[in-house]
Design a protein around this motif. Structure first.
Motif, mmCIF file in Angstrom:
data_model
loop_
_atom_site.group_PDB
_atom_site.id
_atom_site.type_symbol
_atom_site.label_atom_id
_atom_site.label_comp_id
_atom_site.label_asym_id
_atom_site.label_seq_id
_atom_site.Cartn_x
_atom_site.Cartn_y
_atom_site.Cartn_z
ATOM 1 N N GLN A 87 0.828 -1.201 0.000
ATOM 2 C CA GLN A 87 0.000 0.000 0.000
ATOM 3 C C GLN A 87 0.868 1.259 0.000
ATOM 4 O OE1 GLN A 87 -3.412 0.300 -0.248
ATOM 5 N NE2 GLN A 87 -2.925 2.477 -0.456
ATOM 6 N N SER A 88 1.967 1.203 0.758
ATOM 7 C CA SER A 88 2.868 2.359 0.802
ATOM 8 C C SER A 88 3.485 2.629 -0.567
ATOM 9 C CB SER A 88 3.966 2.130 1.849
ATOM 10 O OG SER A 88 4.915 1.174 1.412
ATOM 11 N N MET A 89 3.780 1.579 -1.311
ATOM 12 C CA MET A 89 4.340 1.761 -2.653
ATOM 13 C C MET A 89 3.300 2.342 -3.608
ATOM 14 S SD MET A 89 7.519 1.074 -2.668
ATOM 15 C CE MET A 89 7.787 1.028 -4.443
ATOM 16 N N ALA A 125 -0.728 11.830 9.811
ATOM 17 C CA ALA A 125 -1.064 10.692 10.676
ATOM 18 C C ALA A 125 0.006 10.613 11.756
ATOM 19 C CB ALA A 125 -1.137 9.400 9.874
ATOM 20 N N PRO A 126 -0.059 11.484 12.770
ATOM 21 C CA PRO A 126 1.051 11.625 13.720
ATOM 22 C C PRO A 126 1.272 10.442 14.647
ATOM 23 C CG PRO A 126 -0.826 12.963 14.393
ATOM 24 C CD PRO A 126 -1.146 12.422 13.040
ATOM 25 N N ILE A 127 0.246 9.655 14.935
ATOM 26 C CA ILE A 127 0.389 8.576 15.923
ATOM 27 C C ILE A 127 0.598 7.236 15.232
ATOM 28 C CG2 ILE A 127 -0.717 7.382 17.840
ATOM 29 C CD1 ILE A 127 -2.243 9.953 18.429
ATOM 30 N N THR A 128 -0.380 6.794 14.494
ATOM 31 C CA THR A 128 -0.287 5.521 13.786
ATOM 32 C C THR A 128 -0.501 5.761 12.299
ATOM 33 O OG1 THR A 128 -1.177 4.356 15.700
ATOM 34 C CG2 THR A 128 -1.214 3.186 13.600
ATOM 35 N N PRO A 129 0.393 5.278 11.449
ATOM 36 C CA PRO A 129 0.207 5.483 10.004
ATOM 37 C C PRO A 129 -1.041 4.793 9.506
ATOM 38 C CG PRO A 129 1.966 3.896 10.428
ATOM 39 C CD PRO A 129 1.605 4.482 11.749
ATOM 40 N N THR A 156 3.843 5.764 3.635
ATOM 41 C CA THR A 156 4.822 5.697 2.550
ATOM 42 C C THR A 156 5.938 4.734 2.965
ATOM 43 O OG1 THR A 156 6.032 7.595 3.444
ATOM 44 C CG2 THR A 156 4.329 8.048 1.783
ATOM 45 N N PRO A 157 6.789 4.300 2.041
ATOM 46 C CA PRO A 157 7.849 3.355 2.395
ATOM 47 C C PRO A 157 8.754 3.833 3.526
ATOM 48 C CG PRO A 157 7.615 3.427 0.025
ATOM 49 C CD PRO A 157 6.722 4.492 0.569
ATOM 50 N N MET A 158 9.052 5.135 3.603
ATOM 51 C CA MET A 158 9.907 5.634 4.677
ATOM 52 C C MET A 158 9.212 5.530 6.027
ATOM 53 S SD MET A 158 12.871 6.495 3.479
ATOM 54 C CE MET A 158 12.721 5.061 2.401
ATOM 55 N N ILE A 159 7.916 5.748 6.046
ATOM 56 C CA ILE A 159 7.159 5.571 7.278
ATOM 57 C C ILE A 159 7.139 4.094 7.671
ATOM 58 C CG2 ILE A 159 4.846 5.679 8.289
ATOM 59 C CD1 ILE A 159 6.099 8.361 8.230
ATOM 60 N N TYR A 160 6.950 3.233 6.691
ATOM 61 C CA TYR A 160 6.958 1.788 6.957
ATOM 62 C C TYR A 160 8.320 1.344 7.488
ATOM 63 C CZ TYR A 160 6.339 -3.225 6.192
ATOM 64 O OH TYR A 160 6.259 -4.583 6.367
ATOM 65 N N MET A 161 9.389 1.870 6.912
ATOM 66 C CA MET A 161 10.735 1.549 7.387
ATOM 67 C C MET A 161 10.925 2.036 8.826
ATOM 68 S SD MET A 161 14.434 2.656 5.771
ATOM 69 C CE MET A 161 14.225 4.380 6.219
ATOM 70 N N TYR A 162 10.416 3.221 9.115
ATOM 71 C CA TYR A 162 10.502 3.765 10.472
ATOM 72 C C TYR A 162 9.762 2.866 11.465
ATOM 73 C CZ TYR A 162 9.634 6.970 14.379
ATOM 74 O OH TYR A 162 9.539 7.537 15.624
#
Length: 300
Positions: A67-69, A238-242, A248-254
């Motif tokens: 989904q992030s991609m 989306a400050p608490i939970t994505p 996005t992929p960077m958020i997923y990586m985080y």
């Protein structure tokens, strides 16, 4: 000669050491970690468990990463079209001798000097507010009741709102690049075009755009790099939970590297795999730009 060479090496040594320490070592360590199951970012290498390509398989199969991609593709494609079109339009207007050019150029570029956090908060708390926000007030004044009540921050509309807010801050940056490239085109080209009877539209499509191919390649690469590193705006919306609409992929990586929740289990090796994957994606986009924007016949 030997003294000059030794002096050169002495002056280069600090830069080389900093490059190896700040860039090269973390890069190699990240690539290595992507082949291991790593319990935490500070875990000793003796606690790493070799898994081969399993991290890459798990990441590519993860629904949230997929989904992030898709979100990344949407931001890159739709957001990119909006940014490039408006950037070119503003650059064309400002290069045509409009009055108060410096003033308008500064106003359009202004969002780029404002912090992304402040800019994102302004959009969420003011522009998109459904009760007293900018859009609500404007549409209510125009008598568009349905648009005045539009829920910009509803889950089904969040992705569109994110692109609008992000593009608002990006137009001025790329507008300056296009404007600088247009102003480098020799005036003789346009004088000859006027003599031949070419209007402003023909001059734009048959003179300016071909001569802007080198700049278009640069803009293509810079836009791709910025989108691949898309993080702050997703976190603001989306400050608490994505959410699936903003991840996005960077958020997923985080999330994989630092945060464990119901959607992602802590896996530093998986986060490293995402980082490697996105780095390869940037390289692919750079090579693609070389194919799309060949500049052999053009000087700009």
């Amino acid at each position: 000669m030997k003294l000059k060479r030794s002096s050169l090496l002495i002056f280069m040594l600090p830069a080389v050491l900093l490059y190896c320490l700040i860039f090269l070592y973390p890069t190699l360590r990240t690539i290595l970690m992507s082949f291991y199951k790593v319990p935490s970012l500070t875990a000793d290498s003796s606690n790493w468990f070799f898994t081969g390509l399993q991290n890459y398989r798990d990441v590519l199969k993860a629904p949230l990463f997929q989904q992030s991609m898709l979100n990344l593709l949407g931001i890159w494609l739709f957001g990119g079209i909006i940014v490039m079109v408006f950037s070119l339009i503003f650059a064309e207007i400002l290069s045509s001798g409009v009055f108060f050019k410096r003033f308008f150029r500064s106003v359009i570029y202004l969002p780029n000097i404002i912090s992304a956090v402040a800019l994102g908060t302004m959009w969420l708390q003011y522009a998109f507010n459904p009760n007293w926000g900018l859009f609500h007030t404007l549409f209510e004044f125009l008598g568009w009741k349905s648009m005045a009540g539009f829920q910009w921050t509803a889950p089904q509309n969040m992705f569109m709102s994110l692109i609008i807010a992000y593009d608002f801050g990006m137009v001025g940056y790329f507008m300056l690049m296009f404007l600088a490239a247009i102003e480098r085109i020799p005036a003789d080209c346009f004088e000859a075009a006027v003599i031949e009877g070419a209007g402003a539209i023909k001059q734009f499509f048959f003179i300016k755009l071909p001569l802007l191919r080198g700049m278009l390649q640069t803009v293509f690469v810079l836009w791709s790099v910025r989108v691949v590193g898309f993080f702050v705006w997703s976190k603001i919306f989306a400050p608490i939970t994505p959410t699936p609409e903003t991840i996005t992929p960077m958020i997923y990586m985080y999330q994989l590297t630092f945060v464990s929740d119901v959607n992602t289990a802590l896996n530093v090796g998986g986060g490293a795999a995402v980082g490697v994957f996105m780095t390869v994606l940037v390289l692919v986009m750079f090579l693609l730009s070389k194919l799309l924007f060949k500049t052999e016949d053009y000087s700009l």
